[in-house]
Write a protein that holds these residues in place. Sequence first.
Motif, short mmCIF file in Angstrom:
data_model
loop_
_atom_site.label_atom_id
_atom_site.label_comp_id
_atom_site.label_asym_id
_atom_site.label_seq_id
_atom_site.Cartn_x
_atom_site.Cartn_y
_atom_site.Cartn_z
N ASP A 50 0.84 -1.19 0.00
CA ASP A 50 0.00 0.00 0.00
C ASP A 50 0.88 1.24 0.00
O ASP A 50 1.58 1.53 0.97
CB ASP A 50 -0.91 -0.01 1.23
N GLU A 51 0.86 2.00 -1.09
CA GLU A 51 1.73 3.17 -1.21
C GLU A 51 1.34 4.29 -0.25
O GLU A 51 2.14 5.19 0.00
CB GLU A 51 1.70 3.69 -2.65
N GLU A 52 0.13 4.24 0.28
CA GLU A 52 -0.32 5.26 1.23
C GLU A 52 0.14 4.97 2.66
O GLU A 52 0.01 5.83 3.53
CB GLU A 52 -1.85 5.36 1.21
N PHE A 53 0.65 3.79 2.90
CA PHE A 53 1.00 3.38 4.26
C PHE A 53 2.26 4.10 4.73
O PHE A 53 3.29 4.12 4.05
CB PHE A 53 1.23 1.87 4.29
N VAL A 54 2.17 4.73 5.90
CA VAL A 54 3.31 5.42 6.52
C VAL A 54 3.55 4.77 7.88
O VAL A 54 2.74 4.92 8.81
CB VAL A 54 3.04 6.94 6.69
N ARG A 55 4.66 4.07 8.01
CA ARG A 55 4.94 3.32 9.23
C ARG A 55 5.18 4.26 10.42
O ARG A 55 5.79 5.31 10.28
CB ARG A 55 6.17 2.42 9.01
N LEU A 56 4.66 3.85 11.59
CA LEU A 56 4.90 4.63 12.81
C LEU A 56 6.40 4.63 13.12
O LEU A 56 7.06 3.59 13.05
CB LEU A 56 4.14 4.03 14.00
N SER A 127 0.14 4.42 9.51
CA SER A 127 -1.03 5.15 9.04
C SER A 127 -1.38 4.71 7.62
O SER A 127 -0.51 4.67 6.75
CB SER A 127 -0.74 6.66 9.04
N PRO A 128 -2.66 4.38 7.34
CA PRO A 128 -3.05 4.01 6.00
C PRO A 128 -3.50 5.19 5.14
O PRO A 128 -3.95 5.00 4.01
CB PRO A 128 -4.23 3.06 6.26
N THR A 129 -3.38 6.41 5.65
CA THR A 129 -3.93 7.58 4.97
C THR A 129 -2.90 8.36 4.15
O THR A 129 -3.26 9.32 3.48
CB THR A 129 -4.54 8.55 5.99
N GLY A 130 -1.64 7.95 4.22
CA GLY A 130 -0.60 8.71 3.53
C GLY A 130 0.01 9.80 4.38
O GLY A 130 1.00 10.43 3.99
N GLU A 131 -0.57 10.05 5.55
CA GLU A 131 -0.07 11.07 6.47
C GLU A 131 0.44 10.39 7.74
O GLU A 131 -0.21 9.49 8.27
CB GLU A 131 -1.17 12.06 6.84
N PRO A 132 1.61 10.83 8.24
CA PRO A 132 2.12 10.23 9.48
C PRO A 132 1.21 10.55 10.66
O PRO A 132 0.56 11.60 10.69
CB PRO A 132 3.50 10.88 9.64
N VAL A 133 1.16 9.64 11.62
CA VAL A 133 0.38 9.86 12.83
C VAL A 133 1.26 9.58 14.05
O VAL A 133 2.27 8.88 13.95
CB VAL A 133 -0.88 8.96 12.90
N GLU A 134 0.88 10.13 15.17
CA GLU A 134 1.56 9.87 16.43
C GLU A 134 0.58 9.23 17.40
O GLU A 134 -0.61 9.54 17.39
CB GLU A 134 2.12 11.16 17.04
N LEU A 135 1.08 8.33 18.21
CA LEU A 135 0.24 7.72 19.22
C LEU A 135 -0.11 8.74 20.30
O LEU A 135 0.69 9.62 20.62
CB LEU A 135 0.96 6.52 19.85
N CYS A 171 0.76 -3.47 8.35
CA CYS A 171 1.18 -3.82 7.00
C CYS A 171 2.70 -4.02 6.99
O CYS A 171 3.42 -3.16 7.50
CB CYS A 171 0.80 -2.73 6.00
N PRO A 172 3.20 -5.14 6.43
CA PRO A 172 2.47 -6.26 5.87
C PRO A 172 1.75 -7.05 6.97
O PRO A 172 1.91 -6.73 8.15
CB PRO A 172 3.58 -7.10 5.24
N PRO A 173 0.97 -8.07 6.61
CA PRO A 173 0.32 -8.88 7.64
C PRO A 173 1.33 -9.49 8.60
O PRO A 173 2.52 -9.65 8.26
CB PRO A 173 -0.39 -9.99 6.83
N LEU A 174 0.89 -9.79 9.80
CA LEU A 174 1.75 -10.44 10.78
C LEU A 174 2.24 -11.79 10.24
O LEU A 174 1.53 -12.48 9.52
CB LEU A 174 1.00 -10.67 12.08
N GLY A 175 3.46 -12.13 10.59
CA GLY A 175 4.02 -13.40 10.19
C GLY A 175 4.76 -14.05 11.34
O GLY A 175 5.13 -13.38 12.31
N PRO A 176 4.99 -15.35 11.26
CA PRO A 176 5.71 -16.05 12.33
C PRO A 176 7.12 -15.50 12.47
O PRO A 176 7.85 -15.36 11.49
CB PRO A 176 5.73 -17.51 11.86
N GLY A 177 7.49 -15.16 13.69
CA GLY A 177 8.82 -14.63 13.92
C GLY A 177 8.90 -13.92 15.26
O GLY A 177 7.96 -13.96 16.06
N THR A 178 10.03 -13.27 15.51
CA THR A 178 10.29 -12.60 16.79
C THR A 178 9.74 -11.18 16.77
O THR A 178 10.03 -10.41 15.87
CB THR A 178 11.79 -12.58 17.09
N HIS A 179 8.95 -10.86 17.77
CA HIS A 179 8.37 -9.54 17.94
C HIS A 179 8.72 -9.04 19.34
O HIS A 179 9.25 -9.79 20.16
CB HIS A 179 6.85 -9.58 17.79
N ARG A 180 8.39 -7.81 19.62
CA ARG A 180 8.53 -7.32 20.99
C ARG A 180 7.52 -6.21 21.26
O ARG A 180 7.11 -5.48 20.36
CB ARG A 180 9.96 -6.84 21.30
#
Length: 200
Positions: A50-56, A127-135, A171-180
């Motif tokens: 998704d080109e609009e996705f902006v990672r936190l 953020s899926p809107t193309g704009e960054p967001v803050e928690l 995004c992407p969907p969750l996958g098996p692996g190490t998270h925290r």
Amino acid sequence: MTRSRRELLSRAGGALAAVGTTAAAGCLDFAAGDGPQGPEGTPATLSCTDEEFVRLEAPFSEPVETRTVEANGTRVELSTEGTSETYGSSLRLVLRNNGDAAVATRGEHAYSIQRRTGAGWQEVRGSPTGEPVELPREDRSLATNGTYSWSVTLEEDALASGVPGTEIAVCPPLGPGTHRFVYWGVVDAAPVGIEFELVG
């Protein structure tokens, strides 16, 4: 009304066949992809189609302390019931002030959920809107023996809806692996985190 034995057996057989079809459909649904659909292991990075996705962005810097952190001489501890959870289950965590004085925090939503990648730890949400967001942040005091608790359902829609009033997605969907899980909201202290394995 009187029915023959053969007719009754025929109707019972049809009912059992219908139940069997329903059960098989449920199995097919699960096999078709109810488990984690994202990359397995340790991906090179987290990529979103998704080109609009902006990672936190992580509002903290490394290192992240494991389980305990000191804040003005007060010990704060992060604990969890387990460190291996299946997709769709809940990861339960508690942050407790074990010290003799209250500590200042940025509220219950001051946390990140990250995935280990070849490029380092990366937030799974954005953020899926193309704009960054803050928690959202709020100034709150955590009293002695006070706690924050979370039940984090390890599923995309649940993680996206876990922060009220904020439009985020995974995004992407969750996958098996190490998270925290990292809580970065203790004021004047390092972030504190716990690693866990997400399994299928």
